[in-house]
Design a protein around this motif. Structure first.
Motif, PDB file in Angstrom:
ATOM      1  N   ARG A 172     -60.070  -3.197 -56.160  1.00  0.00           N
ATOM      2  CA  ARG A 172     -59.220  -2.038 -55.873  1.00  0.00           C
ATOM      3  C   ARG A 172     -58.079  -2.410 -54.927  1.00  0.00           C
ATOM      4  O   ARG A 172     -56.957  -1.914 -55.063  1.00  0.00           O
ATOM      5  CB  ARG A 172     -60.069  -0.917 -55.262  1.00  0.00           C
ATOM      6  CG  ARG A 172     -59.265   0.337 -54.911  1.00  0.00           C
ATOM      7  CD  ARG A 172     -60.139   1.363 -54.204  1.00  0.00           C
ATOM      8  NE  ARG A 172     -59.373   2.503 -53.741  1.00  0.00           N
ATOM      9  CZ  ARG A 172     -59.120   3.590 -54.433  1.00  0.00           C
ATOM     10  NH1 ARG A 172     -59.601   3.684 -55.665  1.00  0.00           N
ATOM     11  NH2 ARG A 172     -58.417   4.591 -53.941  1.00  0.00           N
ATOM     12  N   GLY A 173     -58.340  -3.288 -53.980  1.00  0.00           N
ATOM     13  CA  GLY A 173     -57.297  -3.682 -53.042  1.00  0.00           C
ATOM     14  C   GLY A 173     -56.115  -4.335 -53.732  1.00  0.00           C
ATOM     15  O   GLY A 173     -54.955  -4.085 -53.371  1.00  0.00           O
ATOM     16  N   ASP A 174     -56.402  -5.184 -54.730  1.00  0.00           N
ATOM     17  CA  ASP A 174     -55.315  -5.826 -55.474  1.00  0.00           C
ATOM     18  C   ASP A 174     -54.485  -4.790 -56.232  1.00  0.00           C
ATOM     19  O   ASP A 174     -53.249  -4.869 -56.278  1.00  0.00           O
ATOM     20  CB  ASP A 174     -55.880  -6.859 -56.442  1.00  0.00           C
ATOM     21  CG  ASP A 174     -56.522  -8.038 -55.712  1.00  0.00           C
ATOM     22  OD1 ASP A 174     -56.349  -8.126 -54.473  1.00  0.00           O
ATOM     23  OD2 ASP A 174     -57.201  -8.848 -56.376  1.00  0.00           O
ATOM     24  N   LYS A 175     -55.176  -3.830 -56.830  1.00  0.00           N
ATOM     25  CA  LYS A 175     -54.464  -2.794 -57.586  1.00  0.00           C
ATOM     26  C   LYS A 175     -53.605  -1.942 -56.652  1.00  0.00           C
ATOM     27  O   LYS A 175     -52.462  -1.597 -56.979  1.00  0.00           O
ATOM     28  CB  LYS A 175     -55.462  -1.912 -58.324  1.00  0.00           C
ATOM     29  CG  LYS A 175     -56.252  -2.620 -59.409  1.00  0.00           C
ATOM     30  CD  LYS A 175     -57.235  -1.675 -60.073  1.00  0.00           C
ATOM     31  CE  LYS A 175     -58.035  -2.393 -61.158  1.00  0.00           C
ATOM     32  NZ  LYS A 175     -59.016  -1.504 -61.797  1.00  0.00           N
ATOM     33  N   GLU A 176     -54.157  -1.600 -55.500  1.00  0.00           N
ATOM     34  CA  GLU A 176     -53.418  -0.775 -54.548  1.00  0.00           C
ATOM     35  C   GLU A 176     -52.169  -1.494 -54.057  1.00  0.00           C
ATOM     36  O   GLU A 176     -51.086  -0.899 -53.958  1.00  0.00           O
ATOM     37  CB  GLU A 176     -54.332  -0.412 -53.378  1.00  0.00           C
ATOM     38  CG  GLU A 176     -53.707   0.568 -52.395  1.00  0.00           C
ATOM     39  CD  GLU A 176     -54.704   1.054 -51.372  1.00  0.00           C
ATOM     40  OE1 GLU A 176     -54.326   1.897 -50.540  1.00  0.00           O
ATOM     41  OE2 GLU A 176     -55.861   0.575 -51.399  1.00  0.00           O
ATOM     42  N   SER A 177     -52.293  -2.790 -53.764  1.00  0.00           N
ATOM     43  CA  SER A 177     -51.145  -3.569 -53.311  1.00  0.00           C
ATOM     44  C   SER A 177     -50.072  -3.639 -54.389  1.00  0.00           C
ATOM     45  O   SER A 177     -48.875  -3.500 -54.112  1.00  0.00           O
ATOM     46  CB  SER A 177     -51.600  -4.978 -52.915  1.00  0.00           C
ATOM     47  OG  SER A 177     -50.498  -5.785 -52.553  1.00  0.00           O
ATOM     48  N   TRP A 178     -50.492  -3.845 -55.620  1.00  0.00           N
ATOM     49  CA  TRP A 178     -49.549  -3.936 -56.737  1.00  0.00           C
ATOM     50  C   TRP A 178     -48.812  -2.604 -56.950  1.00  0.00           C
ATOM     51  O   TRP A 178     -47.589  -2.569 -57.103  1.00  0.00           O
ATOM     52  CB  TRP A 178     -50.286  -4.346 -58.001  1.00  0.00           C
ATOM     53  CG  TRP A 178     -49.452  -4.235 -59.236  1.00  0.00           C
ATOM     54  CD1 TRP A 178     -49.354  -3.182 -60.077  1.00  0.00           C
ATOM     55  CD2 TRP A 178     -48.553  -5.223 -59.750  1.00  0.00           C
ATOM     56  NE1 TRP A 178     -48.483  -3.438 -61.083  1.00  0.00           N
ATOM     57  CE2 TRP A 178     -47.965  -4.692 -60.916  1.00  0.00           C
ATOM     58  CE3 TRP A 178     -48.194  -6.513 -59.345  1.00  0.00           C
ATOM     59  CZ2 TRP A 178     -47.049  -5.396 -61.680  1.00  0.00           C
ATOM     60  CZ3 TRP A 178     -47.275  -7.213 -60.111  1.00  0.00           C
ATOM     61  CH2 TRP A 178     -46.714  -6.659 -61.259  1.00  0.00           C
TER      62      TRP A 178
ATOM     63  N   ILE B 179     -46.069 -13.009 -58.273  1.00  0.00           N
ATOM     64  CA  ILE B 179     -47.232 -12.140 -58.056  1.00  0.00           C
ATOM     65  C   ILE B 179     -47.931 -11.885 -59.386  1.00  0.00           C
ATOM     66  O   ILE B 179     -47.284 -11.551 -60.383  1.00  0.00           O
ATOM     67  CB  ILE B 179     -46.795 -10.809 -57.414  1.00  0.00           C
ATOM     68  CG1 ILE B 179     -46.102 -11.070 -56.079  1.00  0.00           C
ATOM     69  CG2 ILE B 179     -47.993  -9.887 -57.218  1.00  0.00           C
ATOM     70  CD1 ILE B 179     -45.587  -9.804 -55.420  1.00  0.00           C
ATOM     71  N   LYS B 180     -49.242 -12.016 -59.377  1.00  0.00           N
ATOM     72  CA  LYS B 180     -50.022 -11.817 -60.588  1.00  0.00           C
ATOM     73  C   LYS B 180     -50.384 -10.346 -60.740  1.00  0.00           C
ATOM     74  O   LYS B 180     -50.925  -9.725 -59.831  1.00  0.00           O
ATOM     75  CB  LYS B 180     -51.300 -12.668 -60.544  1.00  0.00           C
ATOM     76  CG  LYS B 180     -52.125 -12.587 -61.826  1.00  0.00           C
ATOM     77  CD  LYS B 180     -53.351 -13.482 -61.730  1.00  0.00           C
ATOM     78  CE  LYS B 180     -54.175 -13.406 -63.005  1.00  0.00           C
ATOM     79  NZ  LYS B 180     -55.390 -14.249 -62.912  1.00  0.00           N
ATOM     80  N   LYS B 181     -50.084  -9.814 -61.896  1.00  0.00           N
ATOM     81  CA  LYS B 181     -50.397  -8.412 -62.153  1.00  0.00           C
ATOM     82  C   LYS B 181     -51.902  -8.232 -62.308  1.00  0.00           C
ATOM     83  O   LYS B 181     -52.542  -8.941 -63.083  1.00  0.00           O
ATOM     84  CB  LYS B 181     -49.679  -7.938 -63.424  1.00  0.00           C
ATOM     85  CG  LYS B 181     -49.882  -6.458 -63.730  1.00  0.00           C
ATOM     86  CD  LYS B 181     -49.087  -6.059 -64.961  1.00  0.00           C
ATOM     87  CE  LYS B 181     -49.277  -4.582 -65.266  1.00  0.00           C
ATOM     88  NZ  LYS B 181     -48.496  -4.148 -66.434  1.00  0.00           N
ATOM     89  N   PRO B 182     -52.529  -7.276 -61.584  1.00  0.00           N
ATOM     90  CA  PRO B 182     -53.984  -7.093 -61.684  1.00  0.00           C
ATOM     91  C   PRO B 182     -54.375  -6.533 -63.041  1.00  0.00           C
ATOM     92  O   PRO B 182     -53.567  -5.903 -63.735  1.00  0.00           O
ATOM     93  CB  PRO B 182     -54.292  -6.111 -60.559  1.00  0.00           C
ATOM     94  CG  PRO B 182     -53.012  -5.380 -60.326  1.00  0.00           C
ATOM     95  CD  PRO B 182     -51.919  -6.358 -60.617  1.00  0.00           C
ATOM     96  N   HIS B 183     -55.647  -6.757 -63.414  1.00  0.00           N
ATOM     97  CA  HIS B 183     -56.174  -6.224 -64.666  1.00  0.00           C
ATOM     98  C   HIS B 183     -57.260  -5.206 -64.354  1.00  0.00           C
ATOM     99  O   HIS B 183     -57.527  -4.891 -63.188  1.00  0.00           O
ATOM    100  CB  HIS B 183     -56.695  -7.352 -65.560  1.00  0.00           C
ATOM    101  CG  HIS B 183     -57.589  -8.320 -64.841  1.00  0.00           C
ATOM    102  ND1 HIS B 183     -58.911  -8.057 -64.571  1.00  0.00           N
ATOM    103  CD2 HIS B 183     -57.321  -9.542 -64.320  1.00  0.00           C
ATOM    104  CE1 HIS B 183     -59.443  -9.077 -63.922  1.00  0.00           C
ATOM    105  NE2 HIS B 183     -58.496 -10.004 -63.756  1.00  0.00           N
ATOM    106  N   SER B 184     -57.933  -4.690 -65.385  1.00  0.00           N
ATOM    107  CA  SER B 184     -58.865  -3.574 -65.192  1.00  0.00           C
ATOM    108  C   SER B 184     -60.037  -3.930 -64.294  1.00  0.00           C
ATOM    109  O   SER B 184     -60.570  -3.063 -63.599  1.00  0.00           O
ATOM    110  CB  SER B 184     -59.393  -3.088 -66.551  1.00  0.00           C
ATOM    111  OG  SER B 184     -60.067  -4.145 -67.227  1.00  0.00           O
ATOM    112  N   SER B 185     -60.449  -5.179 -64.265  1.00  0.00           N
ATOM    113  CA  SER B 185     -61.603  -5.566 -63.463  1.00  0.00           C
ATOM    114  C   SER B 185     -61.220  -6.119 -62.090  1.00  0.00           C
ATOM    115  O   SER B 185     -62.083  -6.574 -61.348  1.00  0.00           O
ATOM    116  CB  SER B 185     -62.439  -6.610 -64.225  1.00  0.00           C
ATOM    117  OG  SER B 185     -61.660  -7.762 -64.509  1.00  0.00           O
TER     118      SER B 185
END
Length: 717
Positions: A452-458, A443-449
């Motif tokens: 929001r869905g990716d960040k929430e899942s992570w 799984i790829k860790k999300p970055h600042s840009s």
């Protein structure tokens, strides 16, 4: 010089001379009276002139202040300033007239009366005395008998001396009469001329000064005429608009309810709403609400600082409210609080709900457009000990407080023990626990840009599902923990199989906290992390299960290990049956670990959980004299009335131990609760003094703990 009396005539001492003297004496006496009166009148005029100058200057200052008040109107400001400056010059010139009058009129006339007229009177007295002597000598000479030569000779000699003295005094008197007559003319005329010159110069200056404003006055006159015409036209237009508007139905104002995200003044929506208070009475107050700068704020008066209801609309939701008797209500729910509002109509209710929703959408749109800028840590999760950006803070709030308790670094108040806790942990420490297996997954860790869905899942995978922590069955984490030699002989606790918690150096997060909290590094509490002593032994805790591991780590104040144990499911209220049913919180109390206690409480530790002796954390803190911990537990709702098996409550223990500070804290807490219960009917929320005292003790416990190590011989003072 005009000769008033002839010297030859005074030698004759004729009746004509005597009559002329009487005329002169009467004239001089009347002159003295009139000059005295004139001097007094001059004095009154000068005093009135000084008052006039003072009041005129005060009036001029008033004109200048009015000009400053009209600074937004350049014409008014300029005209008032111009006229006040000219008027000030004229008043200054009048002040010079007053000075001239003081010197040339009052002073000279007063000198003439006090010196010249007085000298004239003195000479007249000498003349009258010598005249009386002559009269006496003449009488004695006439009465001398012929048959007494001796008396005749004496009378003749006395008459000769008296006549000589009289004629000398008469000549002096005549001279003084002629001198004062001439001086009267010169002194009065000179004073008159000086006054006339001063007045002439004053009026000439005033005329010249105001004449220079002729063109400017004409310009103002023309503008005034135009103002009158414009005012009449505007009045007519307003009357027509007023009549037209009165014909309409003004029950509703559509313009007020328009949402405009691009408004020039930055206010997207504004209007009156009723707000329900959070006090016991749940009173409703009408306030002016507005949506501006992605915040929902309200104020009672225009010049008051707005009160922020929602600091960022991206972190709130809005919904209809039908759970109360009032109509047209809706609720704005943010992670930290909920605000119940009421509109005046259904239409306004819908308009405000739509406005808040549109503001949320607009705020997220702005964030996406500005996604190239890095997200700064403006928030923190106080139970995890990490800092967050605005987007991640919203996601953390949605997890629930049993996973993450979010607080603003800049808008919320920060207690000193909480700052100590944040300094002990930090993102690096927590990431090494919750992302321990990140290299093993795809799984790829999300970055600042990232969306929001990716960040929430992570975030959910990381903190809720805990997909990236080391699993218990794994081995290879054999780094030792140290424990105090005083604890090395305690009974062994229940063991577990699986990996051993990591012992890692603690990163310094003081710089980060200094930046986001606004405190200087010197103001932040120093780390109270575990210190390795030469006498300490290494303790192998690799076989402990999470609860026992949390128990041991709490006594050692090792925050990374405590966080690791909680991440692996440790029960924060785990009971060690082998050590008097003690809990991790009681273990932290035993070593006066303020930040460790705060960490356990933030993660759900029961502040009233008692051991086998019936003693909770507050009992133990009182027995050991840990004033800072007593303050912390009281703030977190500890029961100060709870009794142990010896039927002793904390107050009794503190009195027995002669600890005045703890007795004070316990009694104040008890008094505050009683006052709050009595005042609930009046909508009060407790005594501010209680909060101030506990705040002082909290700062002292975190920053100057040595000051709390004191005892009193008589705590009941």
């Amino acid at each position: 010089m005009t000769v008033k009396l002839d010297f030859e005539e005074c030698l004759k001492d004729s009746p004509r001379f005597r009559a002329e003297i009487e005329v002169v004496q009467t004239d001089v006496s009347e002159l003295e009276t009139r000059l005295d009166k004139l001097v007094k009148q001059c004095h009154a005029m000068l005093e009135a002139g000084k008052v006039y100058c003072q009041t005129s200057k005060s009036f001029i200052n008033g004109l200048r202040e009015l000009g400053h008040h009209c600074s937004r109107d350049s014409l008014m400001e300029e005209s008032l300033d111009t006229f006040s400056r000219r008027l000030s010059d004229i008043v200054d010139a009048y002040g010079e007239v007053i000075d001239t009058t003081q010197k040339s009129v009052k002073a000279k006339l007063q000198t003439f009366v006090k010196e010249d007229v007085r000298h004239f009177k003195d000479v007249r007295k000498e003349f009258e005395r010598s005249s009386e002597c002559l009269e006496g000598a003449l009488a004695r000479n006439a009465q001398a008998p012929r048959g007494k030569p001796h008396e005749v000779e004496e009378a003749s000699n006395a008459l000769l001396n008296a006549r000589r003295m009289f004629r000398s005094e008469a000549l002096d008197y005549v001279l003084e009469i002629n001198v004062i007559e001439a001086k009267r003319k010169t002194e009065i005329l000179m004073a008159l001329l000086s006054l006339m010159d001063a007045q002439a110069q004053f009026f000439q200056y005033g005329h010249q000064s105001l004449s220079e404003l002729d063109d400017y006055r004409q310009k103002l006159t023309d503008e005034y005429t135009q103002f009158v015409l414009d005012s009449a036209r505007e009045k007519r237009d307003m009357e027509q608009r007023h009549a037209a508007i009165k014909k309409k139905d003004v029950s509703y104002d559509d313009s007020i309810m328009d949402f405009n995200a691009d408004a020039a003044n930055g206010i997207a929506m504004e209007g009156y709403l009723y707000k329900r208070a959070s006090n016991a009475f749940k009173t409703w107050s009408r306030r002016w609400f507005s949506i501006q700068k992605n915040q929902l704020v309200y104020q009672k008066k225009f010049k008051e600082q707005p009160t922020v209801v929602v600091e960022d609309v991206r972190l709130c939701t809005v919904k209809y409210s039908t759970e109360n008797e009032r109509r047209f209500c809706f609720e704005v729910v943010s992670p930290s609080k909920s605000c119940l509002l009421q509109a005046d109509s259904e239409r306004q209710q819908q308009a405000w709900i739509s406005a808040v929703q549109n503001s949320i959408a607009s705020a997220f749109q702005e964030r996406r457009e500005d996604s190239h800028s890095p997200a700064g840590p403006e928030w923190a999760s106080i139970n995890l000990g990490i800092t967050l950006c605005i987007v991640c803070s919203g996601i953390h709030r949605s997890l629930g407080v049993h996973f993450s308790k979010v607080r603003s670094l800049t808008l919320d108040s920060w207690e000193p023990e909480l700052i100590k806790l944040m300094c002990e942990l930090g993102n690096s420490v927590i990431n090494r626990i919750y992302e321990a297996r990140i290299d093993e997954i795809t799984i790829k860790k999300p970055h600042s840009s990232s969306p929001r869905g990716d960040k929430e899942s992570w975030i959910k995978s990381k903190y809720v599902e805990k997909k990236f922590i080391h699993k218990l069955p794994e081995t290879g984490r054999n780094a030792p923990l140290r424990r105090s030699s005083a604890r090395k002989n305690r009974p062994t606790v229940v063991e577990r199989t699986g990996p051993k918690p990591p012992i890692r150096p603690k990163p310094n997060h003081r710089a980060t906290l200094s930046r986001v909290t606004g405190l200087s590094p010197s103001d932040l509490p120093k780390s109270n992390s575990f210190v390795k002593d030469a006498e300490d032994e290494e303790e192998d805790l690799s076989g402990l299960h999470p609860g026992a591991l949390l128990y041991r780590a709490a006594a050692l104040q090792n925050f990374p290990v405590m966080a690791d144990a909680l991440a692996h499911g440790a029960d924060v209220n785990w009971v060690n049956a082998a050590e008097e049913s003690s809990t991790p919180l009681i273990q932290a109390v035993s070593v006066n670990a303020l930040a460790a206690c705060e960490f356990l409480l933030q993660n759900g530790a029961n502040v009233n959980h008692a051991d086998s002796s019936g003693r909770g954390p507050l009992h133990h803190a009182t027995i050991l004299g840990h004033t800072g911990l007593v303050c912390l537990f009281l703030k977190r709702g500890a029961d100060y009335n709870a009794k142990d098996k010896d039927q002793k409550d904390p107050i009794t223990i503190a009195v027995d131990n002669a600890n005045a500070d703890i007795v004070t804290l316990l009694r104040i807490a008890k008094m505050n609760k009683e006052m709050r219960e009595m005042d609930e009917a009046f909508g009060h929320t407790g005594d501010d003094t209680y909060q101030d005292i506990f705040r002082d003790f909290s700062h002292m416990a975190s920053n100057n703990p040595e000051k709390l190590k004191r005892r009193s011989a008589d705590p009941r003072f």
